[in-house]
Motif scaffolding. Structure first.
Motif, PDB file in Angstrom:
ATOM      1  N   TYR A  51      -2.406  11.023  -8.609  1.00  0.00           N
ATOM      2  CA  TYR A  51      -1.868  11.785  -9.703  1.00  0.00           C
ATOM      3  C   TYR A  51      -0.199  12.106  -9.357  1.00  0.00           C
ATOM      4  O   TYR A  51       0.599  11.751 -10.242  1.00  0.00           O
ATOM      5  CB  TYR A  51      -2.445  13.340  -9.328  1.00  0.00           C
ATOM      6  CG  TYR A  51      -1.283  14.397 -10.030  1.00  0.00           C
ATOM      7  CD1 TYR A  51      -1.604  14.497 -11.537  1.00  0.00           C
ATOM      8  CD2 TYR A  51      -0.490  15.209  -9.654  1.00  0.00           C
ATOM      9  CE1 TYR A  51      -0.786  15.326 -12.201  1.00  0.00           C
ATOM     10  CE2 TYR A  51       0.204  16.020 -10.206  1.00  0.00           C
ATOM     11  CZ  TYR A  51      -0.005  16.235 -11.535  1.00  0.00           C
ATOM     12  OH  TYR A  51       0.879  17.131 -12.322  1.00  0.00           O
ATOM     13  N   GLU A  52       0.180  12.004  -7.873  1.00  0.00           N
ATOM     14  CA  GLU A  52       1.623  11.833  -7.634  1.00  0.00           C
ATOM     15  C   GLU A  52       2.213  10.541  -7.787  1.00  0.00           C
ATOM     16  O   GLU A  52       3.365  10.553  -8.467  1.00  0.00           O
ATOM     17  CB  GLU A  52       1.920  12.008  -6.195  1.00  0.00           C
ATOM     18  CG  GLU A  52       1.249  13.716  -5.836  1.00  0.00           C
ATOM     19  CD  GLU A  52       2.139  14.182  -4.635  1.00  0.00           C
ATOM     20  OE1 GLU A  52       3.360  13.661  -4.097  1.00  0.00           O
ATOM     21  OE2 GLU A  52       2.075  15.186  -4.355  1.00  0.00           O
ATOM     22  N   ALA A  53       1.713   9.516  -7.824  1.00  0.00           N
ATOM     23  CA  ALA A  53       2.005   8.190  -8.261  1.00  0.00           C
ATOM     24  C   ALA A  53       2.309   8.225  -9.832  1.00  0.00           C
ATOM     25  O   ALA A  53       2.906   7.602 -10.174  1.00  0.00           O
ATOM     26  CB  ALA A  53       1.079   7.028  -7.831  1.00  0.00           C
ATOM     27  N   PHE A  54       1.227   8.641 -10.514  1.00  0.00           N
ATOM     28  CA  PHE A  54       1.353   8.760 -12.152  1.00  0.00           C
ATOM     29  C   PHE A  54       2.410   9.441 -12.592  1.00  0.00           C
ATOM     30  O   PHE A  54       3.335   8.884 -13.443  1.00  0.00           O
ATOM     31  CB  PHE A  54      -0.006   9.290 -12.389  1.00  0.00           C
ATOM     32  CG  PHE A  54      -0.200   9.438 -13.868  1.00  0.00           C
ATOM     33  CD1 PHE A  54      -0.428   8.221 -14.814  1.00  0.00           C
ATOM     34  CD2 PHE A  54      -0.148  10.502 -14.609  1.00  0.00           C
ATOM     35  CE1 PHE A  54      -0.413   8.397 -16.163  1.00  0.00           C
ATOM     36  CE2 PHE A  54      -0.118  10.611 -16.047  1.00  0.00           C
ATOM     37  CZ  PHE A  54      -0.444   9.493 -16.680  1.00  0.00           C
ATOM     38  N   LEU A  81       9.553  12.405  -5.580  1.00  0.00           N
ATOM     39  CA  LEU A  81       8.943  11.004  -5.643  1.00  0.00           C
ATOM     40  C   LEU A  81       9.411  10.086  -6.897  1.00  0.00           C
ATOM     41  O   LEU A  81       9.091   8.988  -6.969  1.00  0.00           O
ATOM     42  CB  LEU A  81       7.585  11.294  -5.957  1.00  0.00           C
ATOM     43  CG  LEU A  81       6.540  11.681  -4.573  1.00  0.00           C
ATOM     44  CD1 LEU A  81       5.378  12.063  -5.001  1.00  0.00           C
ATOM     45  CD2 LEU A  81       6.651  10.571  -3.848  1.00  0.00           C
ATOM     46  N   ARG A  82      10.286  10.783  -7.579  1.00  0.00           N
ATOM     47  CA  ARG A  82      10.885  10.102  -8.469  1.00  0.00           C
ATOM     48  C   ARG A  82      11.787   9.062  -8.156  1.00  0.00           C
ATOM     49  O   ARG A  82      12.328   8.121  -8.724  1.00  0.00           O
ATOM     50  CB  ARG A  82      11.649  11.156  -9.662  1.00  0.00           C
ATOM     51  CG  ARG A  82      10.484  11.823 -10.574  1.00  0.00           C
ATOM     52  CD  ARG A  82      11.430  13.022 -11.406  1.00  0.00           C
ATOM     53  NE  ARG A  82      12.291  13.830 -10.644  1.00  0.00           N
ATOM     54  CZ  ARG A  82      12.685  14.765 -10.875  1.00  0.00           C
ATOM     55  NH1 ARG A  82      12.706  15.243 -12.388  1.00  0.00           N
ATOM     56  NH2 ARG A  82      13.207  15.842 -10.131  1.00  0.00           N
ATOM     57  N   ASN A  83      12.336   9.435  -6.756  1.00  0.00           N
ATOM     58  CA  ASN A  83      13.262   8.551  -6.127  1.00  0.00           C
ATOM     59  C   ASN A  83      12.486   7.383  -5.288  1.00  0.00           C
ATOM     60  O   ASN A  83      13.311   6.839  -4.455  1.00  0.00           O
ATOM     61  CB  ASN A  83      14.409   9.306  -5.536  1.00  0.00           C
ATOM     62  CG  ASN A  83      14.922  10.180  -6.334  1.00  0.00           C
ATOM     63  OD1 ASN A  83      15.535   9.523  -7.358  1.00  0.00           O
ATOM     64  ND2 ASN A  83      15.477  11.355  -5.787  1.00  0.00           N
ATOM     65  N   SER A  96      -4.727  17.365   1.536  1.00  0.00           N
ATOM     66  CA  SER A  96      -5.034  16.696   0.017  1.00  0.00           C
ATOM     67  C   SER A  96      -6.564  16.218  -0.114  1.00  0.00           C
ATOM     68  O   SER A  96      -6.909  16.139   0.938  1.00  0.00           O
ATOM     69  CB  SER A  96      -3.983  15.607  -0.129  1.00  0.00           C
ATOM     70  OG  SER A  96      -4.030  14.650   0.717  1.00  0.00           O
ATOM     71  N   SER A  97      -6.542  15.624  -1.239  1.00  0.00           N
ATOM     72  CA  SER A  97      -7.831  15.192  -1.555  1.00  0.00           C
ATOM     73  C   SER A  97      -8.013  13.546  -1.021  1.00  0.00           C
ATOM     74  O   SER A  97      -6.873  13.313  -0.613  1.00  0.00           O
ATOM     75  CB  SER A  97      -8.098  15.176  -3.018  1.00  0.00           C
ATOM     76  OG  SER A  97      -7.004  14.132  -3.538  1.00  0.00           O
ATOM     77  N   PRO A  98      -9.345  13.186  -1.034  1.00  0.00           N
ATOM     78  CA  PRO A  98      -9.437  11.782  -0.405  1.00  0.00           C
ATOM     79  C   PRO A  98      -8.417  10.861  -1.103  1.00  0.00           C
ATOM     80  O   PRO A  98      -7.826   9.994  -0.342  1.00  0.00           O
ATOM     81  CB  PRO A  98     -10.657  11.400  -0.363  1.00  0.00           C
ATOM     82  CG  PRO A  98     -11.507  12.624  -0.354  1.00  0.00           C
ATOM     83  CD  PRO A  98     -10.558  13.905  -1.143  1.00  0.00           C
ATOM     84  N   LEU A  99      -8.178  10.849  -2.109  1.00  0.00           N
ATOM     85  CA  LEU A  99      -7.356   9.647  -2.834  1.00  0.00           C
ATOM     86  C   LEU A  99      -6.618  10.421  -4.229  1.00  0.00           C
ATOM     87  O   LEU A  99      -5.336   9.950  -4.424  1.00  0.00           O
ATOM     88  CB  LEU A  99      -8.109   8.541  -3.211  1.00  0.00           C
ATOM     89  CG  LEU A  99      -7.290   7.270  -3.760  1.00  0.00           C
ATOM     90  CD1 LEU A  99      -6.293   6.904  -2.853  1.00  0.00           C
ATOM     91  CD2 LEU A  99      -8.408   6.199  -4.205  1.00  0.00           C
ATOM     92  N   SER A 100      -7.196  11.186  -5.131  1.00  0.00           N
ATOM     93  CA  SER A 100      -7.049  11.517  -6.362  1.00  0.00           C
ATOM     94  C   SER A 100      -5.731  12.114  -6.377  1.00  0.00           C
ATOM     95  O   SER A 100      -4.898  11.973  -7.403  1.00  0.00           O
ATOM     96  CB  SER A 100      -8.017  12.301  -7.167  1.00  0.00           C
ATOM     97  OG  SER A 100      -8.265  13.457  -6.449  1.00  0.00           O
ATOM     98  N   PHE A 101      -5.358  13.060  -5.527  1.00  0.00           N
ATOM     99  CA  PHE A 101      -3.964  13.801  -5.360  1.00  0.00           C
ATOM    100  C   PHE A 101      -2.769  12.567  -5.420  1.00  0.00           C
ATOM    101  O   PHE A 101      -1.867  12.541  -5.908  1.00  0.00           O
ATOM    102  CB  PHE A 101      -3.796  14.583  -4.161  1.00  0.00           C
ATOM    103  CG  PHE A 101      -4.546  15.984  -4.555  1.00  0.00           C
ATOM    104  CD1 PHE A 101      -5.590  15.984  -5.457  1.00  0.00           C
ATOM    105  CD2 PHE A 101      -4.477  17.086  -3.471  1.00  0.00           C
ATOM    106  CE1 PHE A 101      -6.236  17.294  -5.549  1.00  0.00           C
ATOM    107  CE2 PHE A 101      -5.257  18.167  -3.599  1.00  0.00           C
ATOM    108  CZ  PHE A 101      -6.023  18.268  -4.727  1.00  0.00           C
ATOM    109  N   GLU A 141       0.795  -0.969  -0.088  1.00  0.00           N
ATOM    110  CA  GLU A 141       0.063  -0.174   0.078  1.00  0.00           C
ATOM    111  C   GLU A 141       0.779   1.196   0.038  1.00  0.00           C
ATOM    112  O   GLU A 141       1.511   1.455   1.000  1.00  0.00           O
ATOM    113  CB  GLU A 141      -0.985  -0.170   1.329  1.00  0.00           C
ATOM    114  CG  GLU A 141      -1.700  -1.306   1.363  1.00  0.00           C
ATOM    115  CD  GLU A 141      -2.422  -1.378   2.721  1.00  0.00           C
ATOM    116  OE1 GLU A 141      -2.957  -2.244   2.917  1.00  0.00           O
ATOM    117  OE2 GLU A 141      -2.112  -0.510   3.540  1.00  0.00           O
ATOM    118  N   VAL A 142       1.138   1.975  -0.941  1.00  0.00           N
ATOM    119  CA  VAL A 142       1.908   3.007  -1.216  1.00  0.00           C
ATOM    120  C   VAL A 142       0.989   4.297  -0.997  1.00  0.00           C
ATOM    121  O   VAL A 142       0.051   4.455  -1.442  1.00  0.00           O
ATOM    122  CB  VAL A 142       2.706   3.262  -2.717  1.00  0.00           C
ATOM    123  CG1 VAL A 142       3.438   4.344  -2.959  1.00  0.00           C
ATOM    124  CG2 VAL A 142       3.420   1.770  -2.764  1.00  0.00           C
ATOM    125  N   CYS A 143       1.551   5.211  -0.013  1.00  0.00           N
ATOM    126  CA  CYS A 143       0.764   6.606   0.190  1.00  0.00           C
ATOM    127  C   CYS A 143       2.101   7.631  -0.174  1.00  0.00           C
ATOM    128  O   CYS A 143       2.653   8.089   0.748  1.00  0.00           O
ATOM    129  CB  CYS A 143       0.594   6.417   1.517  1.00  0.00           C
ATOM    130  SG  CYS A 143      -0.451   4.998   2.401  1.00  0.00           S
TER     131      CYS A 143
END
Length: 386
Positions: free
Chosen positions: A341-344, A306-308, A333-338, A291-293
């Motif tokens: 986005y950062e993972a993407f 986050l690239r690292n 932050s938002s419930p999940l979409s942020f 579970e990545v946060c």
């Protein structure tokens, strides 16, 4: 879970809400029909309704309260939080400030419903929530047990589904704190087994939460965590493990391997997994998702860029990942979409595309605590052509 603005404008404006200031420059809240009992290392309780009537600037007061309930800062975060010690101290203080607000029965119910509304508005259709199952209290000071709290979660979830039929539901992962004594965790595991028997479709499993670097190890709790197997009970585990950067070689650093040996269903955070090739290979082969946060890892200073993030390499190795938000309101932050986005943009780089997002979304279903049949139902409802 819920935007702090809602807590300030809704919860703290209710009648009978008292506040005190702690020695650690934080606050505590309690609802009481009469003046609450004094609290050690906290200034005398003051009725917020009276304080607001006396203060010359209610906005400043509300902003001050809001600042105690979140890590969000208008200053340079590197200056505000120069180390993990500082940010974790503020993080835990914010939870302490929240506690008396969200465990008051009327606020507890409204808070959870508002959480479902905010997650739904963010296009979250199924939720697995870690919860301490606190003793929720009433205005007269009486309190409810953990079974009442879990029943309230279940009833409110059903109520929400009745008005949002495309929301698939929620399940609770019962948690205890990893700083607790062995006897306390053993009692919590026994209670989790009892609750699972009474709520088989709603209680998903058990976990230990809290700062891993300073908490007790999973191995320390081995006797308590072995109780279900000894009694022939299947209690799924969803262990936080590897949420650390500088514990290499310590006992805490063994949590990842011990989590797998205890048959954890998923690994919470797993930030240190790359340092453990055996554990990484084992979790990949067993399809134990991490579970990545992203935002939590960044704010709590596990990674700056986050690239690292180790998850970038895990994605390239086809290690199962799910994206979670940890404590989104705490981070502004938002419930999940942020976090998605950062993972993407952070993990996938220039090779990320809509297929990357689809895979991460599908992983949320594939590695959930739903039964295989229900996972198939969710996929079908979400995509008639799947």
């Amino acid at each position: 879970m819920v935007d702090v603005e809602w807590l300030v404008k809704n919860a703290t404006y209710r009648p009978h809400c008292y506040m005190c200031f702690t020695d650690g420059a934080s606050v505590r809240f309690v609802f009481a029909s009469q003046g609450p009992k004094p609290v050690e290392r906290c200034s005398p309780w003051v009725l917020l309704q009276s304080l607001r009537a006396k203060t010359g600037n209610v906005t400043d007061l509300d902003n001050s309260i809001r600042g105690n309930l979140t890590l969000f800062t208008d200053r340079d975060p590197e200056t505000e939080y120069p180390s993990q010690e500082v940010v974790w101290a503020r993080f835990e203080a914010a939870f302490g400030a929240l506690w008396g607000l969200v465990t008051f029965a009327p606020v507890f119910r409204d808070y959870y419903m508002e959480a479902l509304n905010q997650f739904y508005a963010d296009n979250v259709m199924y939720l697995e929530l870690r919860a301490l199952l606190p003793q929720v209290y009433e205005l007269d000071g009486s309190s409810h047990d953990q079974a009442w709290t879990l029943q309230a979660y279940q009833d409110l979830t059903k109520q929400f589904i009745s008005t949002h039929p495309d929301f698939y539901g929620a399940r609770i992962i019962f948690t205890n704190h990893r700083h607790a004594e062995l006897s306390v965790v053993a009692a919590a595991v026994k209670e989790a087994m009892r609750l699972q028997k009474d709520f088989p479709d709603f209680l998903a499993g058990f976990d230990l939460v809290g700062r891993e670097d300073q908490g007790k190890t999973l191995w320390y709790f081995r006797d308590a965590l072995a109780l279900p197997a000894e009694q022939g009970v299947t209690l799924p585990y969803f262990f936080h493990a590897g949420e650390t950067t500088d514990g290499e070689g310590t006992e805490v650093d063994q949590n990842l391997l011990d989590a797998l040996l205890l048959n954890t269903s998923r690994i919470g955070h797993g930030f240190a997994l790359q340092r453990h090739p055996v554990a990484k290979d084992l979790s990949r082969k067993r399809r134990v998702a991490v579970e990545v946060c992203p935002i939590s890892n960044q704010v709590l200073k596990l990674v700056k860029d986050l690239r690292n993030h180790p998850a970038a390499a895990l994605m390239m190795e086809d290690h199962p990942l799910v994206i979670s938000s940890d404590d989104p309101a705490m981070f502004g932050s938002s419930p999940l979409s942020f976090d998605f986005y950062e993972a993407f943009v952070g993990f996938g780089g220039l090779k990320s595309h809509v297929g990357s997002l689809k895979q991460l979304a599908m992983n949320s279903i594939r590695f959930s605590a739903l039964t295989p049949k229900k996972r198939g139902d969710v996929r079908t409802e979400g995509n008639p052509n799947s």
